[in-house]
Write a protein that holds these residues in place. Structure first.
Motif, PDB file in Angstrom:
ATOM      1  N   ILE A 145       0.839  -1.201   0.000  1.00 54.74           N
ATOM      2  CA  ILE A 145       0.000   0.000   0.000  1.00 54.74           C
ATOM      3  C   ILE A 145       0.876   1.254   0.000  1.00 54.74           C
ATOM      4  O   ILE A 145       0.599   2.229  -0.708  1.00 54.74           O
ATOM      5  CB  ILE A 145      -0.951  -0.004   1.211  1.00 54.74           C
ATOM      6  CG1 ILE A 145      -2.014  -1.105   1.044  1.00 54.74           C
ATOM      7  CG2 ILE A 145      -1.630   1.346   1.383  1.00 54.74           C
ATOM      8  CD1 ILE A 145      -2.913  -1.292   2.244  1.00 54.74           C
ATOM      9  N   ASP A 146       1.961   1.213   0.775  1.00 56.93           N
ATOM     10  CA  ASP A 146       2.886   2.350   0.814  1.00 56.93           C
ATOM     11  C   ASP A 146       3.480   2.605  -0.572  1.00 56.93           C
ATOM     12  O   ASP A 146       3.612   3.754  -1.007  1.00 56.93           O
ATOM     13  CB  ASP A 146       4.016   2.094   1.809  1.00 56.93           C
ATOM     14  CG  ASP A 146       3.540   2.107   3.262  1.00 56.93           C
ATOM     15  OD1 ASP A 146       2.430   2.624   3.509  1.00 56.93           O
ATOM     16  OD2 ASP A 146       4.263   1.577   4.122  1.00 56.93           O
ATOM     17  N   LYS A 147       3.840   1.521  -1.255  1.00 54.75           N
ATOM     18  CA  LYS A 147       4.406   1.669  -2.603  1.00 54.75           C
ATOM     19  C   LYS A 147       3.378   2.242  -3.572  1.00 54.75           C
ATOM     20  O   LYS A 147       3.698   3.080  -4.419  1.00 54.75           O
ATOM     21  CB  LYS A 147       4.904   0.319  -3.113  1.00 54.75           C
ATOM     22  CG  LYS A 147       6.132  -0.210  -2.402  1.00 54.75           C
ATOM     23  CD  LYS A 147       6.544  -1.556  -2.970  1.00 54.75           C
ATOM     24  CE  LYS A 147       7.735  -2.133  -2.234  1.00 54.75           C
ATOM     25  NZ  LYS A 147       8.158  -3.443  -2.785  1.00 54.75           N
ATOM     26  N   ALA A 148       2.138   1.756  -3.462  1.00 48.49           N
ATOM     27  CA  ALA A 148       1.083   2.256  -4.349  1.00 48.49           C
ATOM     28  C   ALA A 148       0.860   3.745  -4.124  1.00 48.49           C
ATOM     29  O   ALA A 148       0.693   4.514  -5.078  1.00 48.49           O
ATOM     30  CB  ALA A 148      -0.214   1.481  -4.105  1.00 48.49           C
ATOM     31  N   ASN A 149       0.879   4.156  -2.865  1.00 42.61           N
ATOM     32  CA  ASN A 149       0.681   5.565  -2.551  1.00 42.61           C
ATOM     33  C   ASN A 149       1.868   6.411  -2.992  1.00 42.61           C
ATOM     34  O   ASN A 149       1.699   7.540  -3.450  1.00 42.61           O
ATOM     35  CB  ASN A 149       0.448   5.743  -1.052  1.00 42.61           C
ATOM     36  CG  ASN A 149      -0.907   5.242  -0.612  1.00 42.61           C
ATOM     37  OD1 ASN A 149      -1.839   5.210  -1.392  1.00 42.61           O
ATOM     38  ND2 ASN A 149      -1.018   4.827   0.642  1.00 42.61           N
ATOM     39  N   SER A 150       3.065   5.846  -2.842  1.00 42.62           N
ATOM     40  CA  SER A 150       4.265   6.577  -3.233  1.00 42.62           C
ATOM     41  C   SER A 150       4.305   6.794  -4.732  1.00 42.62           C
ATOM     42  O   SER A 150       4.684   7.851  -5.218  1.00 42.62           O
ATOM     43  CB  SER A 150       5.517   5.815  -2.783  1.00 42.62           C
ATOM     44  OG  SER A 150       6.679   6.457  -3.240  1.00 42.62           O
ATOM     45  N   THR A 151       3.904   5.770  -5.473  1.00 44.44           N
ATOM     46  CA  THR A 151       3.909   5.865  -6.934  1.00 44.44           C
ATOM     47  C   THR A 151       2.845   6.842  -7.416  1.00 44.44           C
ATOM     48  O   THR A 151       3.053   7.610  -8.348  1.00 44.44           O
ATOM     49  CB  THR A 151       3.652   4.487  -7.562  1.00 44.44           C
ATOM     50  OG1 THR A 151       4.670   3.582  -7.109  1.00 44.44           O
ATOM     51  CG2 THR A 151       3.689   4.560  -9.071  1.00 44.44           C
ATOM     52  N   ALA A 152       1.676   6.817  -6.752  1.00 45.05           N
ATOM     53  CA  ALA A 152       0.557   7.646  -7.199  1.00 45.05           C
ATOM     54  C   ALA A 152       0.699   9.094  -6.761  1.00 45.05           C
ATOM     55  O   ALA A 152       0.273  10.002  -7.445  1.00 45.05           O
ATOM     56  CB  ALA A 152      -0.758   7.082  -6.657  1.00 45.05           C
ATOM     57  N   GLY A 153       1.294   9.289  -5.569  1.00 45.06           N
ATOM     58  CA  GLY A 153       1.366  10.644  -5.026  1.00 45.06           C
ATOM     59  C   GLY A 153       2.454  11.453  -5.695  1.00 45.06           C
ATOM     60  O   GLY A 153       3.592  11.019  -5.783  1.00 45.06           O
ATOM     61  N   SER A 154       2.117  12.614  -6.180  1.00 47.18           N
ATOM     62  CA  SER A 154       3.102  13.470  -6.829  1.00 47.18           C
ATOM     63  C   SER A 154       3.907  14.220  -5.789  1.00 47.18           C
ATOM     64  O   SER A 154       3.351  14.865  -4.919  1.00 47.18           O
ATOM     65  CB  SER A 154       2.406  14.485  -7.743  1.00 47.18           C
ATOM     66  OG  SER A 154       3.328  15.439  -8.201  1.00 47.18           O
ATOM     67  N   GLY A 155       5.239  14.143  -5.901  1.00 44.34           N
ATOM     68  CA  GLY A 155       6.089  14.876  -4.978  1.00 44.34           C
ATOM     69  C   GLY A 155       6.382  16.273  -5.488  1.00 44.34           C
ATOM     70  O   GLY A 155       7.247  16.951  -4.958  1.00 44.34           O
ATOM     71  N   ALA A 156       5.683  16.727  -6.527  1.00 45.12           N
ATOM     72  CA  ALA A 156       5.970  18.035  -7.108  1.00 45.12           C
ATOM     73  C   ALA A 156       5.553  19.152  -6.167  1.00 45.12           C
ATOM     74  O   ALA A 156       4.513  19.092  -5.540  1.00 45.12           O
ATOM     75  CB  ALA A 156       5.231  18.187  -8.431  1.00 45.12           C
ATOM     76  N   ALA A 157       6.382  20.175  -6.086  1.00 53.43           N
ATOM     77  CA  ALA A 157       6.032  21.330  -5.278  1.00 53.43           C
ATOM     78  C   ALA A 157       4.909  22.092  -5.953  1.00 53.43           C
ATOM     79  O   ALA A 157       4.787  22.071  -7.175  1.00 53.43           O
ATOM     80  CB  ALA A 157       7.265  22.234  -5.109  1.00 53.43           C
ATOM     81  N   GLU A 158       4.126  22.814  -5.155  1.00 56.64           N
ATOM     82  CA  GLU A 158       2.997  23.563  -5.697  1.00 56.64           C
ATOM     83  C   GLU A 158       3.518  24.588  -6.694  1.00 56.64           C
ATOM     84  O   GLU A 158       4.429  25.352  -6.418  1.00 56.64           O
ATOM     85  CB  GLU A 158       2.263  24.268  -4.562  1.00 56.64           C
ATOM     86  CG  GLU A 158       0.984  24.954  -5.016  1.00 56.64           C
ATOM     87  CD  GLU A 158       0.218  25.524  -3.851  1.00 56.64           C
ATOM     88  OE1 GLU A 158      -0.762  26.223  -4.081  1.00 56.64           O
ATOM     89  OE2 GLU A 158       0.629  25.254  -2.709  1.00 56.64           O
ATOM     90  N   GLY A 159       2.905  24.585  -7.880  1.00 55.30           N
ATOM     91  CA  GLY A 159       3.286  25.537  -8.909  1.00 55.30           C
ATOM     92  C   GLY A 159       4.470  25.091  -9.728  1.00 55.30           C
ATOM     93  O   GLY A 159       4.918  25.800 -10.620  1.00 55.30           O
ATOM     94  N   SER A 160       5.033  23.921  -9.443  1.00 57.51           N
ATOM     95  CA  SER A 160       6.170  23.408 -10.207  1.00 57.51           C
ATOM     96  C   SER A 160       5.742  22.197 -10.993  1.00 57.51           C
ATOM     97  O   SER A 160       5.698  21.090 -10.487  1.00 57.51           O
ATOM     98  CB  SER A 160       7.320  23.041  -9.252  1.00 57.51           C
ATOM     99  OG  SER A 160       8.377  22.434  -9.957  1.00 57.51           O
TER     100      SER A 160
END
Length: 366
Positions: A145-160
């Motif tokens: 589940i952690d991997k699925a969330n890590s893959t799906a969640g964007s680590g992009a900063a707001e506005g970038s």
């Protein structure tokens, strides 16, 4: 004038007092506003992204395999199929076997898989009589589940819009003379931002060596950003296993020792939208003579590289593996699928190879 009797005055005063109390009580609200508010809050539905039991749900779409969790009776590893943020399928890649474990596994695993799909989280009940299996299952499930969330969640900063998402990958478990070593890393922007050791040798003197070596290896991995790190003095075997597992994690993350910011793009000349190369490792498949595990690199929907991470070894197996594995790797690249012929004289190795290859293709979306 007739005087009023004292007793009558007492009776009248008492009656007036009682009437006043009754009037006050009749005007008091029937419920406490604070308790009503609490009752309304309690009836609110769970927040998005949480199951009714309070466990985090997976996000995104795809197939993810959790880390292998070691138990007293053997390893357990769970694979999930996620679609639209929901677990649509749960299956157990590895589970304890042999003796009484066969019966326990046969009874517990289907129940745990069904419970996972129903709960949509790792907050599931243990199966009666299968405590160790249930505990290991939940650990591997949570890592999936952690991997699925890590893959799906964007680590992009707001506005970038071009910031790279953080990605967490787990390297292969590498056997050493004193036990297995397995590394998990988080990569963002082409750099290792976190390194942790999932498995390491333990028991006896290994406990002290591991406690000393692992933190140093984790720090070295983050500092170097590659698997080209120095061994820790007095922990030669652990260091060697760590570096191998770290390299396999980097391969999966698409990061290599000499990679630049555009490493692994695999884009054809003049084609700005060509698919990036992706390296994935299939499940370790047990055979009668040992485990077989395959790692492939896929680009543009084709297998561009196939290699065998684990294969039977020792005695006659060494010769069979040396003959069969190169042929199987070539066949995988040529076919682009797991529908390849078995190598003559290596039936078990071929069967295990094909199963591991198929699981790698599943993860790659092939």
């Amino acid at each position: 004038m007739r005087k009023s009797h004292p007793i009558r005055r007492v009776v009248l005063a008492t009656a007036a007092t009682v009437s006043g109390v009754v009037l006050v009580l009749s005007l008091k609200p029937s419920s406490d506003p604070s308790s009503a508010a609490a009752g309304g809050a309690a009836s609110q539905p769970p927040a998005a992204g949480q199951s009714a039991q309070g466990g985090a749900q997976p996000a995104g779409t795809g197939i993810v395999t959790g880390d292998a969790a070691q138990t007293q009776y053997g390893a357990i590893q769970v694979r999930l199929t996620v679609a639209g943020g929901k677990i649509t399928k749960a299956e157990t890649v590895q589970a304890p076997k042999g003796g009484q474990s066969d019966q326990i596994t046969a009874d517990a695993v289907p129940k745990l898989n069904a419970a996972t799909v129903a709960a949509q989280s790792a907050q599931i009940d243990a199966v009666s009589g299968a405590t160790y299996t249930s505990t290991g299952y939940k650990q591997s499930l949570q890592s999936a589940i952690d991997k699925a969330n890590s893959t799906a969640g964007s680590g992009a900063a707001e506005g970038s819009g071009d910031a790279q998402a953080a990605k967490t990958v787990t390297g292969d478990a590498v056997d050493t003379q004193y036990g297995a070593v397995q590394v998990r890393i988080t990569v963002a922007g082409g750099k290792i931002t976190k390194a942790e050791t999932v498995q390491a040798p333990k028991g006896g003197q290994s406990d002290q060596i591991t406690a000393n070596a692992v933190p140093k290896l984790n720090q070295a991995a983050i500092a170097a950003g590659t698997a080209d790190i120095d061994a820790v003095s007095g922990a030669t075997y652990t260091s060697a296993g760590y570096k191998k597992s770290l390299q396999s994690a980097l391969d999966q993350a698409g990061t290599s020792a000499d990679a630049g910011s555009g490493a692994g793009s695999g884009a054809a000349e003049g084609s700005g939208d060509a698919q990036a190369a992706k390296t994935v490792t299939g499940d370790a498949v047990d055979t009668q003579y040992g485990a077989v595990q395959v790692r492939i690199t896929v680009a543009g929907g084709k297998i561009t590289k196939a290699e065998t991470v684990q294969a039977p070894k020792g005695g006659q197996s060494d010769q069979i593996t040396a003959n069969a594995v190169p042929k199987l790797n070539q066949a995988a690249i040529a076919a682009g699928t797991a529908d390849i012929d078995a190598v003559s004289g290596a039936t078990y190795t071929s069967a295990g190879y094909k199963k591991s290859l198929q699981s790698a293709l599943d993860q790659a979306g092939g």
